[in-house]
Design an enzyme around this catalytic site. Structure first.
Site, mmCIF file in Angstrom:
data_model
loop_
_atom_site.group_PDB
_atom_site.id
_atom_site.type_symbol
_atom_site.label_atom_id
_atom_site.label_comp_id
_atom_site.label_asym_id
_atom_site.label_seq_id
_atom_site.Cartn_x
_atom_site.Cartn_y
_atom_site.Cartn_z
ATOM 1 N N ASP A 184 -7.889 3.047 2.309
ATOM 2 C CA ASP A 184 -9.185 3.982 3.233
ATOM 3 C C ASP A 184 -10.045 2.857 3.585
ATOM 4 O O ASP A 184 -11.708 3.451 3.278
ATOM 5 C CB ASP A 184 -9.561 4.466 1.580
ATOM 6 C CG ASP A 184 -8.643 5.802 1.077
ATOM 7 O OD1 ASP A 184 -7.606 6.351 1.746
ATOM 8 O OD2 ASP A 184 -7.857 5.940 -0.153
ATOM 9 N N GLN A 194 -2.566 1.578 3.269
ATOM 10 C CA GLN A 194 -3.193 1.339 1.886
ATOM 11 C C GLN A 194 -3.512 0.311 1.587
ATOM 12 O O GLN A 194 -4.374 0.065 2.353
ATOM 13 C CB GLN A 194 -1.845 1.235 -0.175
ATOM 14 C CG GLN A 194 -1.032 2.648 -0.400
ATOM 15 C CD GLN A 194 0.316 3.116 0.834
ATOM 16 O OE1 GLN A 194 1.294 1.944 1.265
ATOM 17 N NE2 GLN A 194 0.546 4.185 1.458
#
Length: 427
Positions: A13, A223
């Site tokens: 993120d 990820q």
């Protein structure tokens, strides 16, 4: 043959979608090399926001060929849902290529993922429940279903039978769930074959030929480094290798063809799911970072855990990935703090530790050692060059660069495509 790897240098993120999209206009191929629809990228183009979960971000760049590599696990229903959504918004998705060796997330993989996580209770990993882990487990156990299997019903049936022999025993006897029908699974999977067919290719051959022809290929990780199955905060990790080595195995390209490895860093740190997080904040500062940064998972919809920048994990990411550059994102979120703490080391059992401990127990007990850097109050979202930033913002970037061990070559000062300061070209 300029081949670049772009990956998350924290727990995911970090804003990889923005970085990939920024480069998309300059590259010929953008390749997802691991993970599945447990990853999420938000890309802002003009006044349009796109949330991508499985598709490479390059699908939004005209002239760029998006590729789903052999290391990715594919849920066909999710894939078609994303394609339909983009087509409805006028995005051309016809150039997409999917490796025939990519593994399929079957309905029983999703079922096993959900019931297993529920069964773990307080020991849960924080999985998204989308069948990612069980699909990778099937791959390693050699009972996985690959995209190419959809085109041979006999092989497909045999493989589904082999997988369900054990899984149905577990579902019925351990979890008290109903057994899953082989025929129903095969029938459902075969319904995807015709629509998938135009996209299926020998992507290993395509990508290597592209590099031989001096095309620019960008490998996009999902990820982040600290979620890598081998190098992350195990067991609170994903089921694949988001680190740079995963690009080679997940796309079928040799390491000698990689020219640059770019790590994406947030100007602070976030994490979704369970697991240790030394700089996590449980106060008003944490709430402010979450609110100002819009910290909600693109795929999970869960609020992200927020904390200050951790230079220890940034140095670790530099080491295990061989990073040549950093792209620092969301610097604008820190505007308004008088002092900004940065974690420069950990304290473990009364000792100062400046590198990531290999022991799971030590990392769980690590306490951050902070250095306070002066903040700034000026709006930086209109900055076009590094010199446009306030001096304290410049000093913050320089400090992070020195602590992290690789040059910061680009800085995100807002969510939009144009709200980026490019210091050094990546290509």
């Amino acid at each position: 043959m300029p081949a670049l790897v772009l990956l998350g240098a924290q727990w995911g993120d970090e804003g990889k979608g923005k970085a990939t999209d920024l480069l998309g206009g300059s590259v010929d191929y953008v390749v997802r090399y691991q993970g599945g629809n447990n990853a999420g990228h938000t890309v802002v183009v003009g006044d349009q926001k796109y949330a991508l979960h499985l598709l490479p971000s390059g699908i939004l760049s005209p002239g760029c060929t998006p590729v789903i590599g052999n290391g990715v696990v594919v849920d066909p229903s999710v894939l078609f849902s994303e394609l339909n959504g983009l087509n409805e918004r006028g995005v051309d998705t016809s150039k997409l290529l999917i490796s025939g060796n990519a593994h399929i997330i079957t309905p029983y993989n999703v079922t096993v993922d959900k019931v297993t996580e529920r069964f773990l209770g307080k020991r849960k990993i924080g999985t998204t429940g989308r069948g990612i882990g069980p699909t990778y487990a099937d791959k390693i156990n050699r009972v996985g279903i690959r995209v190419q299997d959809l085109y041979d019903e006999s092989i497909l049936t045999q493989k589904v039978e082999a997988a369900l022999d054990v899984k149905n025993q577990i579902l019925t006897k351990l979890y008290n769930r109903r057994a899953i029908s082989v025929d129903q699974v095969v029938e459902e999977l075969l319904t995807y074959a015709d629509r998938l067919a135009p996209y299926v290719a020998d992507t290993v051959l395509v990508l290597n030929q592209a590099l031989e022809d001096d095309k620019v290929v960008l490998f996009e990780g999902g990820q982040g480094t600290l979620l890598d199955i081998d190098h992350g905060t195990y067991p609170f990790v994903t089921s694949s290798n988001p680190t740079a080595g995963g690009a080679c195995t997940g796309a079928g390209v040799g390491p000698t063809k990689i020219s640059r490895v770019i790590g994406i860093l947030k100007a602070y740190t976030t994490r979704v799911g369970s697991g240790p997080f030394p700089t996590e904040l449980f106060d008003a500062d944490g709430d402010a970072l979450r609110r100002i940064g819009g910290e909600r998972g693109v795929t999970t919809g869960r609020d992200r855990r927020c904390g200050w920048f951790d230079a220890v994990i940034a140095r670790y990411a530099t080491r295990v990935n061989g990073l040549t550059d950093f792209f620092l994102t969301k610097l604008d979120v820190l505007t308004g703090w008088e002092q900004i703490p940065v974690c420069v080391a950990y304290e473990i059992d009364g000792k100062r530790v400046e590198e990531l401990p290999y022991s799971q127990s030590d990392f769980h007990h690590a306490k951050p050692v902070y250095e306070n850097l002066p903040g700034w109050s000026e709006d930086i979202t209109k900055a076009k060059t590094f010199a446009d930033l306030p001096k304290n913002a410049q000093d913050y970037v320089k400090a992070l660069e020195e602590m992290s061990g690789a040059p910061i070559s680009a800085i995100g000062v807002g969510p939009g495509r144009t709200e980026t300061i490019e210091i050094n070209s990546f290509i």
